[in-house]
Scaffold this active site. Sequence first.
Site, PDB file in Angstrom:
ATOM      1  N   CYS A 198     110.543 -37.439  74.455  1.00 43.39           N
ATOM      2  CA  CYS A 198     109.319 -37.989  75.038  1.00 43.39           C
ATOM      3  C   CYS A 198     108.263 -36.889  75.035  1.00 43.39           C
ATOM      4  CB  CYS A 198     109.588 -38.466  76.466  1.00 43.39           C
ATOM      5  SG  CYS A 198     108.159 -39.292  77.175  1.00 43.39           S
ATOM      6  N   PRO A 199     107.029 -37.123  74.727  1.00 38.47           N
ATOM      7  CA  PRO A 199     106.373 -38.418  74.584  1.00 38.47           C
ATOM      8  C   PRO A 199     106.259 -38.929  73.150  1.00 38.47           C
ATOM      9  CG  PRO A 199     104.696 -36.744  74.637  1.00 38.47           C
ATOM     10  CD  PRO A 199     106.032 -36.029  74.692  1.00 38.47           C
TER      11      PRO A 199
END
Lengths: 213, 77
Positions: free
Chosen positions: B15-16
Amino acid sequence: MSTRLSGPERRQTILSQAQRLFAEKGFHGVSIDEISRAVSVSPAILYRHFDSKQELYDAVLQQLACQRESYVDTVVNSGTNFEDVLTGMTHVFISSVDENPNLLRIEMQSLLDGNPATSEFFKNRWKSFTDYIEFGLNQSMPYDVPNREITILSAGLMFQGMVREALLQKYLQPEDRLVDVSMSELSHELVRLFLRAIGIEKSRLSRKAVISS
Amino acid sequence: MCEFDAEMDATGLACPLPILKAKKAISELRAGQVIKITATDPGSVKDFAAFATQTGNELVSSTEEDGTYTFLIKMLA
Protein backbone atom coordinates in the site's frame (compact mmCIF):
# COMPACT_ATOMS: atom_id res chain seq x y z
CA MET A 1 -19.39 2.33 39.91
CA SER A 2 -17.47 -0.87 40.33
CA THR A 3 -13.69 -0.73 40.06
CA ARG A 4 -13.61 -4.33 38.97
CA LEU A 5 -12.69 -4.50 35.30
CA SER A 6 -14.45 -6.75 32.82
CA GLY A 7 -12.39 -9.31 30.92
CA PRO A 8 -11.97 -7.21 27.77
CA GLU A 9 -11.21 -4.09 29.83
CA ARG A 10 -8.58 -5.94 31.83
CA ARG A 11 -7.07 -7.30 28.64
CA GLN A 12 -6.90 -3.80 27.18
CA THR A 13 -5.23 -2.41 30.32
CA ILE A 14 -2.63 -5.16 30.16
CA LEU A 15 -2.00 -4.44 26.47
CA SER A 16 -1.57 -0.69 27.06
CA GLN A 17 0.87 -1.14 29.94
CA ALA A 18 2.76 -3.85 28.07
CA GLN A 19 3.06 -1.59 25.02
CA ARG A 20 4.51 1.19 27.16
CA LEU A 21 7.00 -1.12 28.91
CA PHE A 22 8.10 -2.94 25.75
CA ALA A 23 8.60 0.47 24.12
CA GLU A 24 10.77 1.67 27.00
CA LYS A 25 12.79 -1.46 27.63
CA GLY A 26 12.46 -3.85 24.71
CA PHE A 27 11.19 -7.42 24.76
CA HIS A 28 14.05 -8.81 26.84
CA GLY A 29 14.11 -5.88 29.26
CA VAL A 30 10.63 -6.50 30.65
CA SER A 31 9.37 -9.40 32.74
CA ILE A 32 5.83 -10.66 33.20
CA ASP A 33 6.18 -9.71 36.89
CA GLU A 34 6.89 -6.12 35.98
CA ILE A 35 3.92 -5.91 33.62
CA SER A 36 1.68 -7.47 36.28
CA ARG A 37 2.81 -4.86 38.82
CA ALA A 38 2.12 -2.05 36.33
CA VAL A 39 -1.44 -3.33 35.87
CA SER A 40 -1.83 -4.13 39.61
CA VAL A 41 -2.76 -7.75 39.06
CA SER A 42 -1.02 -10.98 39.95
CA PRO A 43 1.00 -12.80 37.26
CA ALA A 44 -1.59 -15.59 37.52
CA ILE A 45 -4.34 -13.20 36.34
CA LEU A 46 -2.13 -11.96 33.53
CA TYR A 47 -1.48 -15.52 32.39
CA ARG A 48 -5.22 -16.02 32.18
CA HIS A 49 -5.21 -13.51 29.30
CA PHE A 50 -1.88 -14.34 27.68
CA ASP A 51 -0.06 -17.68 27.81
CA SER A 52 3.43 -16.23 27.60
CA LYS A 53 5.40 -13.03 27.28
CA GLN A 54 5.82 -13.79 23.58
CA GLU A 55 2.06 -14.08 23.15
CA LEU A 56 1.54 -10.77 24.92
CA TYR A 57 4.20 -9.12 22.77
CA ASP A 58 2.57 -10.49 19.61
CA ALA A 59 -0.78 -9.12 20.78
CA VAL A 60 0.75 -5.68 21.37
CA LEU A 61 2.14 -5.78 17.87
CA GLN A 62 -1.13 -7.01 16.44
CA GLN A 63 -2.90 -4.08 18.02
CA LEU A 64 -0.39 -1.64 16.54
CA ALA A 65 -0.86 -3.31 13.16
CA CYS A 66 -4.62 -2.81 13.38
CA GLN A 67 -4.08 0.89 13.93
CA ARG A 68 -1.76 0.84 10.93
CA GLU A 69 -1.80 4.07 9.02
CA SER A 70 -3.95 3.97 5.92
CA TYR A 71 -2.95 5.68 2.71
CA VAL A 72 -6.39 5.25 1.15
CA ASP A 73 -7.52 8.79 2.05
CA THR A 74 -4.33 10.24 0.64
CA VAL A 75 -4.63 8.43 -2.64
CA VAL A 76 -8.37 8.91 -3.10
CA ASN A 77 -8.42 12.56 -2.12
CA SER A 78 -5.15 13.90 -3.50
CA GLY A 79 -3.80 14.05 -7.00
CA THR A 80 -2.14 10.96 -8.36
CA ASN A 81 1.13 12.65 -9.26
CA PHE A 82 4.25 11.35 -7.57
CA GLU A 83 4.99 14.35 -5.38
CA ASP A 84 1.44 14.81 -4.04
CA VAL A 85 1.13 11.17 -3.06
CA LEU A 86 4.59 11.05 -1.48
CA THR A 87 3.85 14.21 0.49
CA GLY A 88 0.50 12.82 1.65
CA MET A 89 2.04 9.48 2.66
CA THR A 90 4.78 11.21 4.62
CA HIS A 91 2.20 13.23 6.47
CA VAL A 92 0.14 10.15 7.37
CA PHE A 93 3.23 8.24 8.50
CA ILE A 94 4.57 11.06 10.65
CA SER A 95 1.14 11.67 12.19
CA SER A 96 0.95 8.02 13.23
CA VAL A 97 4.23 8.34 15.14
CA ASP A 98 3.17 11.70 16.53
CA GLU A 99 0.00 10.12 17.92
CA ASN A 100 1.87 7.15 19.35
CA PRO A 101 5.66 7.57 19.68
CA ASN A 102 5.75 4.03 21.15
CA LEU A 103 5.67 2.86 17.53
CA LEU A 104 9.08 4.38 16.99
CA ARG A 105 10.47 3.10 20.29
CA ILE A 106 9.26 -0.45 19.66
CA GLU A 107 10.75 -0.30 16.18
CA MET A 108 14.14 0.72 17.56
CA GLN A 109 13.99 -1.93 20.29
CA SER A 110 13.00 -4.60 17.79
CA LEU A 111 15.95 -3.84 15.51
CA LEU A 112 18.20 -5.17 18.29
CA ASP A 113 15.83 -7.78 19.73
CA GLY A 114 15.74 -9.64 16.43
CA ASN A 115 12.11 -10.73 16.82
CA PRO A 116 11.07 -11.93 13.34
CA ALA A 117 7.42 -10.87 13.66
CA THR A 118 8.37 -7.37 14.72
CA SER A 119 11.04 -6.87 12.08
CA GLU A 120 8.59 -7.97 9.42
CA PHE A 121 5.97 -5.53 10.67
CA PHE A 122 8.30 -2.54 10.73
CA LYS A 123 9.98 -3.50 7.48
CA ASN A 124 6.57 -3.45 5.81
CA ARG A 125 5.77 0.00 7.14
CA TRP A 126 8.85 1.38 5.39
CA LYS A 127 8.30 -0.82 2.38
CA SER A 128 5.29 1.33 1.49
CA PHE A 129 7.70 4.22 0.91
CA THR A 130 10.54 2.37 -0.75
CA ASP A 131 8.15 0.44 -3.04
CA TYR A 132 6.36 3.62 -3.98
CA ILE A 133 9.56 5.51 -4.70
CA GLU A 134 11.05 2.62 -6.68
CA PHE A 135 7.84 2.20 -8.67
CA GLY A 136 7.61 5.92 -9.43
CA LEU A 137 11.24 6.27 -10.47
CA ASN A 138 11.11 3.09 -12.53
CA GLN A 139 8.37 4.71 -14.55
CA SER A 140 9.88 8.17 -14.86
CA MET A 141 13.64 7.65 -15.06
CA PRO A 142 15.10 7.27 -18.56
CA TYR A 143 16.45 3.78 -19.22
CA ASP A 144 19.92 4.97 -20.23
CA VAL A 145 20.75 6.58 -16.87
CA PRO A 146 24.03 5.02 -15.65
CA ASN A 147 23.62 2.70 -12.65
CA ARG A 148 19.88 3.11 -12.96
CA GLU A 149 18.92 0.22 -10.70
CA ILE A 150 21.19 1.17 -7.82
CA THR A 151 20.19 4.83 -8.16
CA ILE A 152 16.53 3.89 -7.75
CA LEU A 153 17.28 1.65 -4.75
CA SER A 154 19.39 4.37 -3.15
CA ALA A 155 16.65 6.94 -3.60
CA GLY A 156 14.30 4.76 -1.52
CA LEU A 157 16.94 4.38 1.18
CA MET A 158 17.68 8.08 1.14
CA PHE A 159 14.07 8.96 1.79
CA GLN A 160 13.63 6.34 4.50
CA GLY A 161 16.80 7.57 6.21
CA MET A 162 15.70 11.20 6.13
CA VAL A 163 12.26 10.56 7.55
CA ARG A 164 13.44 8.08 10.17
CA GLU A 165 16.21 10.42 11.36
CA ALA A 166 13.81 13.35 11.58
CA LEU A 167 11.43 11.24 13.69
CA LEU A 168 14.25 10.04 15.94
CA GLN A 169 15.49 13.55 16.55
CA LYS A 170 12.03 14.90 17.14
CA TYR A 171 10.62 12.17 19.39
CA LEU A 172 13.46 10.18 20.92
CA GLN A 173 16.30 12.59 21.46
CA PRO A 174 14.81 16.06 21.13
CA GLU A 175 17.43 18.56 20.05
CA ASP A 176 17.18 22.19 21.14
CA ARG A 177 17.54 23.47 17.61
CA LEU A 178 14.60 21.37 16.44
CA VAL A 179 12.25 22.21 19.29
CA ASP A 180 10.66 25.17 17.51
CA VAL A 181 10.36 23.42 14.15
CA SER A 182 7.06 21.66 13.67
CA MET A 183 7.06 18.17 12.26
CA SER A 184 4.91 19.40 9.37
CA GLU A 185 7.44 22.06 8.36
CA LEU A 186 10.23 19.57 8.67
CA SER A 187 8.54 16.92 6.56
CA HIS A 188 7.50 19.46 3.94
CA GLU A 189 11.09 20.58 3.57
CA LEU A 190 12.49 17.04 3.56
CA VAL A 191 10.11 16.00 0.79
CA ARG A 192 11.00 19.12 -1.21
CA LEU A 193 14.75 18.50 -0.89
CA PHE A 194 14.30 14.83 -1.74
CA LEU A 195 12.32 15.61 -4.88
CA ARG A 196 14.94 18.12 -5.97
CA ALA A 197 17.70 15.57 -5.34
CA ILE A 198 16.02 13.02 -7.58
CA GLY A 199 15.33 15.61 -10.24
CA ILE A 200 11.65 16.38 -9.65
CA GLU A 201 10.74 20.02 -9.11
CA LYS A 202 7.79 20.37 -6.82
CA SER A 203 6.52 23.64 -8.21
CA ARG A 204 3.05 22.16 -8.69
CA LEU A 205 2.91 21.15 -5.07
CA SER A 206 0.82 23.64 -3.17
CA ARG A 207 1.53 24.28 0.44
CA LYS A 208 -1.95 23.47 1.47
CA ALA A 209 -1.59 19.92 0.18
CA VAL A 210 0.83 19.44 3.03
CA ILE A 211 0.11 18.85 6.60
CA SER A 212 -1.70 21.29 8.76
CA SER A 213 0.01 21.18 12.10
CA MET B 1 -16.88 -16.43 -9.30
CA CYS B 2 -18.82 -13.40 -10.43
CA GLU B 3 -18.20 -12.04 -13.91
CA PHE B 4 -16.05 -8.98 -14.33
CA ASP B 5 -15.26 -6.42 -17.03
CA ALA B 6 -11.72 -5.48 -16.10
CA GLU B 7 -8.89 -7.03 -14.16
CA MET B 8 -6.02 -5.51 -12.21
CA ASP B 9 -3.04 -7.29 -10.67
CA ALA B 10 -1.51 -5.67 -7.60
CA THR B 11 0.27 -8.73 -6.22
CA GLY B 12 3.59 -8.04 -4.54
CA LEU B 13 2.83 -4.36 -4.14
CA ALA B 14 2.69 -2.57 -0.78
CA CYS B 15 0.00 0.00 0.00
CA PRO B 16 -0.61 2.58 -1.42
CA LEU B 17 0.38 1.23 -4.84
CA PRO B 18 -2.59 -1.17 -5.18
CA ILE B 19 -4.99 1.65 -4.29
CA LEU B 20 -3.26 4.04 -6.67
CA LYS B 21 -3.46 1.55 -9.52
CA ALA B 22 -7.12 0.85 -8.68
CA LYS B 23 -7.93 4.55 -8.72
CA LYS B 24 -6.52 4.82 -12.23
CA ALA B 25 -8.20 1.60 -13.36
CA ILE B 26 -11.71 2.53 -12.20
CA SER B 27 -11.53 5.90 -13.91
CA GLU B 28 -11.80 4.00 -17.18
CA LEU B 29 -14.91 2.05 -16.18
CA ARG B 30 -18.58 2.87 -16.64
CA ALA B 31 -21.39 2.54 -14.10
CA GLY B 32 -22.40 -1.08 -13.59
CA GLN B 33 -19.04 -2.51 -14.65
CA VAL B 34 -17.08 -4.75 -12.29
CA ILE B 35 -13.32 -4.85 -11.78
CA LYS B 36 -11.46 -7.79 -10.30
CA ILE B 37 -8.39 -6.89 -8.26
CA THR B 38 -5.80 -9.29 -6.86
CA ALA B 39 -3.30 -8.30 -4.15
CA THR B 40 -1.01 -9.92 -1.59
CA ASP B 41 -0.64 -7.11 0.97
CA PRO B 42 -2.66 -8.21 4.06
CA GLY B 43 -3.54 -4.56 4.65
CA SER B 44 -5.37 -4.51 1.33
CA VAL B 45 -8.49 -6.09 2.89
CA LYS B 46 -9.12 -3.02 5.00
CA ASP B 47 -7.79 -0.71 2.31
CA PHE B 48 -10.11 -1.89 -0.46
CA ALA B 49 -13.15 -1.78 1.82
CA ALA B 50 -12.27 1.85 2.61
CA PHE B 51 -11.48 2.52 -1.04
CA ALA B 52 -14.92 1.31 -2.20
CA THR B 53 -16.68 3.40 0.44
CA GLN B 54 -14.67 6.51 -0.28
CA THR B 55 -15.08 6.31 -4.03
CA GLY B 56 -18.81 5.58 -3.68
CA ASN B 57 -18.62 2.15 -5.29
CA GLU B 58 -19.64 -1.29 -4.11
CA LEU B 59 -17.27 -3.93 -2.79
CA VAL B 60 -19.09 -6.98 -4.12
CA SER B 61 -16.75 -9.53 -2.58
CA SER B 62 -13.48 -9.81 -0.70
CA THR B 63 -11.88 -13.24 -0.50
CA GLU B 64 -8.55 -14.79 0.37
CA GLU B 65 -6.87 -17.95 -0.86
CA ASP B 66 -3.28 -18.98 -0.15
CA GLY B 67 -2.20 -15.45 0.71
CA THR B 68 -3.76 -13.88 -2.36
CA TYR B 69 -6.65 -11.50 -1.83
CA THR B 70 -9.29 -11.04 -4.50
CA PHE B 71 -11.69 -8.12 -4.59
CA LEU B 72 -14.61 -7.44 -6.89
CA ILE B 73 -15.65 -3.81 -7.04
CA LYS B 74 -18.72 -2.64 -8.92
CA MET B 75 -18.92 0.90 -10.26
CA LEU B 76 -22.03 2.63 -8.99
CA ALA B 77 -21.44 6.08 -10.38
